[in-house]
Design a protein around this motif. Structure first.
Motif, short mmCIF file in Angstrom:
data_model
loop_
_atom_site.label_atom_id
_atom_site.label_comp_id
_atom_site.label_asym_id
_atom_site.label_seq_id
_atom_site.Cartn_x
_atom_site.Cartn_y
_atom_site.Cartn_z
N LEU A 109 -44.54 22.72 5.13
CA LEU A 109 -44.06 23.65 4.12
C LEU A 109 -42.54 23.77 4.18
O LEU A 109 -41.87 23.86 3.17
CB LEU A 109 -44.71 25.02 4.38
CG LEU A 109 -44.21 26.21 3.61
CD1 LEU A 109 -44.67 26.08 2.17
CD2 LEU A 109 -44.75 27.49 4.22
N ASP A 110 -42.00 23.79 5.38
CA ASP A 110 -40.57 23.97 5.57
C ASP A 110 -40.15 23.21 6.81
O ASP A 110 -40.97 22.75 7.60
CB ASP A 110 -40.26 25.46 5.72
CG ASP A 110 -38.82 25.81 5.34
OD1 ASP A 110 -37.99 24.88 5.19
OD2 ASP A 110 -38.53 27.01 5.19
N TYR A 111 -38.85 23.12 6.98
CA TYR A 111 -38.26 22.33 8.04
C TYR A 111 -37.11 23.13 8.61
O TYR A 111 -36.16 23.44 7.88
CB TYR A 111 -37.78 21.03 7.40
CG TYR A 111 -37.21 20.01 8.31
CD1 TYR A 111 -38.03 19.08 8.91
CD2 TYR A 111 -35.85 19.94 8.55
CE1 TYR A 111 -37.51 18.11 9.73
CE2 TYR A 111 -35.32 18.97 9.37
CZ TYR A 111 -36.15 18.05 9.96
OH TYR A 111 -35.64 17.09 10.78
N LEU A 112 -37.19 23.52 9.87
CA LEU A 112 -36.14 24.33 10.49
C LEU A 112 -35.51 23.59 11.65
O LEU A 112 -36.20 22.96 12.44
CB LEU A 112 -36.74 25.65 11.01
CG LEU A 112 -37.39 26.57 9.98
CD1 LEU A 112 -38.04 27.76 10.68
CD2 LEU A 112 -36.39 27.03 8.95
N ALA A 113 -34.19 23.68 11.73
CA ALA A 113 -33.47 23.05 12.83
C ALA A 113 -33.51 23.97 14.04
O ALA A 113 -33.44 25.19 13.91
CB ALA A 113 -32.03 22.76 12.42
N LYS A 114 -33.65 23.38 15.22
CA LYS A 114 -33.59 24.15 16.45
C LYS A 114 -32.15 24.53 16.71
O LYS A 114 -31.26 23.77 16.38
CB LYS A 114 -34.11 23.32 17.63
CG LYS A 114 -35.60 23.19 17.68
CD LYS A 114 -35.97 22.39 18.90
CE LYS A 114 -37.46 22.25 19.06
NZ LYS A 114 -37.79 21.47 20.24
N PRO A 115 -31.86 25.62 17.29
CA PRO A 115 -32.81 26.61 17.78
C PRO A 115 -33.18 27.58 16.66
O PRO A 115 -32.31 28.26 16.12
CB PRO A 115 -32.04 27.32 18.87
CG PRO A 115 -30.61 27.22 18.46
CD PRO A 115 -30.49 25.94 17.68
N ALA A 116 -34.42 27.61 16.27
CA ALA A 116 -34.90 28.57 15.27
C ALA A 116 -35.52 29.73 16.03
O ALA A 116 -36.21 29.52 17.02
CB ALA A 116 -35.94 27.91 14.38
N ASP A 117 -35.27 30.94 15.57
CA ASP A 117 -35.87 32.07 16.27
C ASP A 117 -37.17 32.49 15.58
O ASP A 117 -37.50 32.01 14.50
CB ASP A 117 -34.89 33.23 16.42
CG ASP A 117 -34.48 33.88 15.12
OD1 ASP A 117 -35.14 33.64 14.09
OD2 ASP A 117 -33.50 34.64 15.13
N ALA A 118 -37.88 33.38 16.21
CA ALA A 118 -39.20 33.80 15.71
C ALA A 118 -39.10 34.45 14.34
O ALA A 118 -40.01 34.31 13.52
CB ALA A 118 -39.87 34.73 16.71
N ASP A 119 -38.02 35.17 14.07
CA ASP A 119 -37.85 35.80 12.76
C ASP A 119 -37.74 34.75 11.66
O ASP A 119 -38.33 34.89 10.59
CB ASP A 119 -36.62 36.71 12.74
CG ASP A 119 -36.82 37.97 13.58
OD1 ASP A 119 -37.97 38.41 13.73
OD2 ASP A 119 -35.81 38.49 14.09
N ASP A 120 -36.96 33.68 11.91
CA ASP A 120 -36.83 32.60 10.92
C ASP A 120 -38.18 31.93 10.67
O ASP A 120 -38.55 31.63 9.54
CB ASP A 120 -35.83 31.53 11.40
CG ASP A 120 -34.41 32.05 11.51
OD1 ASP A 120 -34.08 33.05 10.85
OD2 ASP A 120 -33.62 31.44 12.27
#
Length: 185
Positions: A109-120
């Motif tokens: 669904l989506d793609y997040l770069a590390k470091p991603a936090d729990a809120d993101d």
């Protein structure tokens, strides 16, 4: 494979599979997401992730793209086979367009770069299909994007400095100096 105890008010439709080979990050995210009401099952490898996806199809998943024993896209495919409606977020330390496209094509669904936090992660999992995600509060700097790209090509060339330098059209010694430095912020 670990299952994080979640609050007794957890809705069975909030099962989440967390797949990452970084033990510290996986445990931290599992605790944080459990506090947000998810029933978290975590796995540290592609093989474990696929096994959990097939035995306990999750409603949500957060999966690292690069794992020690393979590619997280294999876990995404297994989740899609068992639950086509699952909402999947890919995490990676190598944020670039090609891998983002591959992740979305595989069903993320989506793609997040590390470091991603729990809120993101929580916001991305709960976003409706029509919502556009908020722009990142702390986007990567241009130096960091360059460093990530160079390291990605280096890994794709199986850590061969000469081949990487040829593909990036840069001098081998310049590349070696860049690789020896810590990542920029």
């Amino acid at each position: 494979m670990e299952t994080t105890p979640a609050p007794s008010t957890v809705d069975p439709s909030r099962t989440l599979l967390l797949v990452d080979d970084d033990d510290t990050l996986r445990e931290r995210l599992a605790r944080a997401l459990a506090k947000r009401g998810y029933a978290v099952t975590s796995a540290g490898s592609v093989a474990e992730g696929i096994a959990v996806a097939r035995s306990q199809p999750p409603r949500f998943a957060v999966c690292d793209l690069r794992l020690a024993d393979g590619n997280g896209l294999d876990v995404v495919a297994a989740i899609r086979e068992t639950n086509p409606e699952a909402r999947i977020i890919m995490l990676t330390g190598y944020g670039n367009i090609a891998t983002a496209v591959a992740a979305v094509k595989a069903g993320a669904l989506d793609y997040l770069a590390k470091p991603a936090d729990a809120d993101d992660i929580h916001a991305a999992l709960q976003a409706s299909g029509d919502e556009r995600p908020e722009p990142p509060e702390r986007p990567m700097s241009a130096d960091r994007v360059r460093w990530e790209h160079i390291n990605r090509v280096y890994e794709l060339c199986e850590r061969n400095v000469s081949e990487t330098a040829r593909r990036l059209n840069m001098h081998r010694r310049t590349l070696q100096r860049i690789l020896a430095k810590h990542s920029p912020r």
